[in-house]
Write an enzyme that holds these catalytic residues in place. Structure first.
Site, PDB file in Angstrom:
ATOM      1  N   ASP A 193      -9.165 -74.219  45.338  1.00 58.24           N
ATOM      2  CA  ASP A 193      -8.076 -73.957  44.388  1.00 58.24           C
ATOM      3  C   ASP A 193      -7.929 -72.453  44.203  1.00 58.24           C
ATOM      4  O   ASP A 193      -8.846 -71.787  43.723  1.00 58.24           O
ATOM      5  CB  ASP A 193      -8.400 -74.633  43.051  1.00 58.24           C
ATOM      6  CG  ASP A 193      -7.202 -74.707  42.127  1.00 58.24           C
ATOM      7  OD1 ASP A 193      -6.176 -74.065  42.427  1.00 58.24           O
ATOM      8  OD2 ASP A 193      -7.286 -75.412  41.104  1.00 58.24           O
ATOM      9  N   GLU A 219      -5.227 -74.865  47.895  1.00 57.96           N
ATOM     10  CA  GLU A 219      -4.319 -75.213  46.806  1.00 57.96           C
ATOM     11  C   GLU A 219      -3.714 -73.993  46.111  1.00 57.96           C
ATOM     12  O   GLU A 219      -4.419 -73.084  45.701  1.00 57.96           O
ATOM     13  CB  GLU A 219      -5.071 -76.057  45.762  1.00 57.96           C
ATOM     14  CG  GLU A 219      -4.197 -76.500  44.599  1.00 57.96           C
ATOM     15  CD  GLU A 219      -4.958 -77.366  43.611  1.00 57.96           C
ATOM     16  OE1 GLU A 219      -4.572 -77.381  42.422  1.00 57.96           O
ATOM     17  OE2 GLU A 219      -5.931 -78.036  44.011  1.00 57.96           O
ATOM     18  N   GLU A 245       1.619 -78.518  40.824  1.00 59.87           N
ATOM     19  CA  GLU A 245       1.173 -78.796  39.455  1.00 59.87           C
ATOM     20  C   GLU A 245       1.981 -78.023  38.417  1.00 59.87           C
ATOM     21  O   GLU A 245       2.018 -78.423  37.246  1.00 59.87           O
ATOM     22  CB  GLU A 245      -0.311 -78.472  39.283  1.00 59.87           C
ATOM     23  CG  GLU A 245      -0.652 -76.992  39.292  1.00 59.87           C
ATOM     24  CD  GLU A 245      -2.130 -76.737  39.078  1.00 59.87           C
ATOM     25  OE1 GLU A 245      -2.493 -76.307  37.967  1.00 59.87           O
ATOM     26  OE2 GLU A 245      -2.916 -76.958  40.019  1.00 59.87           O
ATOM     27  N   HIS A 295      -2.470 -84.051  40.269  1.00 60.43           N
ATOM     28  CA  HIS A 295      -3.286 -83.124  39.482  1.00 60.43           C
ATOM     29  C   HIS A 295      -3.660 -83.822  38.178  1.00 60.43           C
ATOM     30  O   HIS A 295      -2.914 -84.634  37.658  1.00 60.43           O
ATOM     31  CB  HIS A 295      -2.431 -81.884  39.198  1.00 60.43           C
ATOM     32  CG  HIS A 295      -3.079 -80.823  38.387  1.00 60.43           C
ATOM     33  ND1 HIS A 295      -2.874 -80.696  37.029  1.00 60.43           N
ATOM     34  CD2 HIS A 295      -3.903 -79.801  38.737  1.00 60.43           C
ATOM     35  CE1 HIS A 295      -3.532 -79.645  36.580  1.00 60.43           C
ATOM     36  NE2 HIS A 295      -4.170 -79.092  37.586  1.00 60.43           N
TER      37      HIS A 295
END
Length: 386
Positions: A193, A219, A245, A295
């Site tokens: 991430d 991500e 997200e 998410h």
């Protein structure tokens, strides 16, 4: 069956941010529960949106979910989006589906066309909070994998989050991912991430540097507002790129698909518009051959259950998020929490969202008012004035 009352309950789970639960009651005594996404310092604004929007639901038929969603956007929001609006709408929408399922004594997924799978794969997140040294990441990752997870997510870059980073940040990330891969072996999926922080040049350099460790995904390398930048990274990255997200509603995702900017999307059911909107987004993604991994930086209760019900109905679902630090709270606030076994959660069998919420516990855990935070340009700088 009309709506009698809409209530917003902000609760503190014992770790990091407050959680926002939505309670909707009908005139015949059915109570539905949902959850809105929240952030530090913005939770009170989201609560205010739930309360403001909820008053327009009172007196309406509980089953008319699509109609309420449309008038909420057309007439309440006047077709202007915001994080706070979408969070409030999502929490209310989930509660309405919970009511719909309870009214006919069916799980929500049965009302959505039935299931594509009987269990939902999850990845562990939250386990590496505030870790800095590669050895610490490695030890913690080993522990998570021993508990049964086959996929783990973490951010390998040092703080602060900035667009342009020095080479030592890249080298540090390589050391972290290398240490984790060595610790857990080749069969565990590593989800990286990046939190929307990098310029394309840095993101591409980082992706190439990490490719040897075979990550499952890369991500949010860039801010999603700049789709050209995100598409640039996706075209050059040897690792599949994820984003979504921070997008709200199917119209936002249309732009993402048109630019061919991602391999996987990660909409959040508690801020994208709720269960039905998540399915509309997933259907659009399916036609573009894009996978869906919802998410869920929310509780392991209401948001997770709503996600599980939606994911059960998606042909292109691959995996969803499970925040380990909220697990203990989930086991207290519900009498039948969703607990992963060997990296999977079985579909709940009860009516509605399938959770038995302990309302007394919810009301006994009021939200916290967080102090103002200190912001710095870098780790070595003096605090910026507020």
């Amino acid at each position: 069956m009309k709506i009698k009352k809409v209530e917003c309950l902000a609760v503190h789970p014992g770790w990091r941010k407050n959680l926002i639960f939505v309670r909707v009651e009908t005139d015949d005594g059915i109570v539905g529960w949902g959850e809105a996404y929240s952030q530090y310092d913005r939770d009170r604004a989201i609560v205010a949106q739930v309360e403001a929007l909820g008053q327009y639901l009172v007196g309406r038929q509980a089953r008319n979910i699509r109609h309420f969603l449309q008038i909420a956007f057309d007439d309440y929001a006047q077709r202007r989006s915001s994080l706070e609006y979408w969070c409030a709408l999502s929490g209310i929408e989930q509660a309405l589906w919970d009511i719909a399922g309870k009214a006919v004594e069916q799980p929500v997924y049965n009302l959505l066309g039935g299931t594509c799978r009987e269990k939902i794969r999850v990845y562990a997140n939250g386990w590496s909070y505030k870790m800095q040294q590669p050895a610490d990441f490695a030890r913690a990752a080993e522990q998570v994998v021993r508990s049964g997870f086959t996929a783990i997510k973490f951010d390998p870059l040092p703080r602060p989050w900035r667009t342009y980073i020095p080479k030592e940040h890249i080298r540090h990330a390589v050391k972290v991912v290398s240490a984790v891969r060595s610790a857990v072996g080749d069969d565990v999926d590593l989800l990286l991430d990046i939190h929307r922080r990098l310029a394309p040049a840095h993101a591409i350099t980082l992706s190439n540097a990490l490719a040897e460790f075979d990550p499952y995904w890369f991500e949010e390398p860039c801010q999603v507002e700049n789709l050209d930048a995100l598409a640039e990274v996706r075209a050059a990255s040897p690792i599949p790129v994820v984003s979504g997200e921070a997008m709200y509603g199917r119209a936002d995702f249309r732009r993402l698909f048109r630019e061919r900017a991602v391999d996987i999307i990660n909409p959040d059911i508690s801020n994208c518009g709720g269960i039905l909107e998540m399915l509309f987004i997933a259907a659009a993604a399916e036609s573009e051959m894009v996978a869906v991994s919802p998410h869920n930086y929310n509780s392991t209760t209401l948001s997770l259950s709503a996600t599980v019900h939606a994911a059960a109905c998606m042909p292109n679902f691959i995996i969803t998020e499970y925040f380990l630090p909220y697990e203990e709270f989930g086991s207290v606030v519900t009498n039948n929490p969703l607990l992963p076994v060997n990296g999977y959660i079985d579909l709940p069998k009860g009516p509605g969202l399938g959770l038995d919420v302990n309302e007394k516990v919810v009301r006994s855990r009021p939200s916290k008012r967080y102090p103002a935070r200190t912001f710095r340009m870098s780790e070595d700088d003096q605090p910026l004035p507020l």
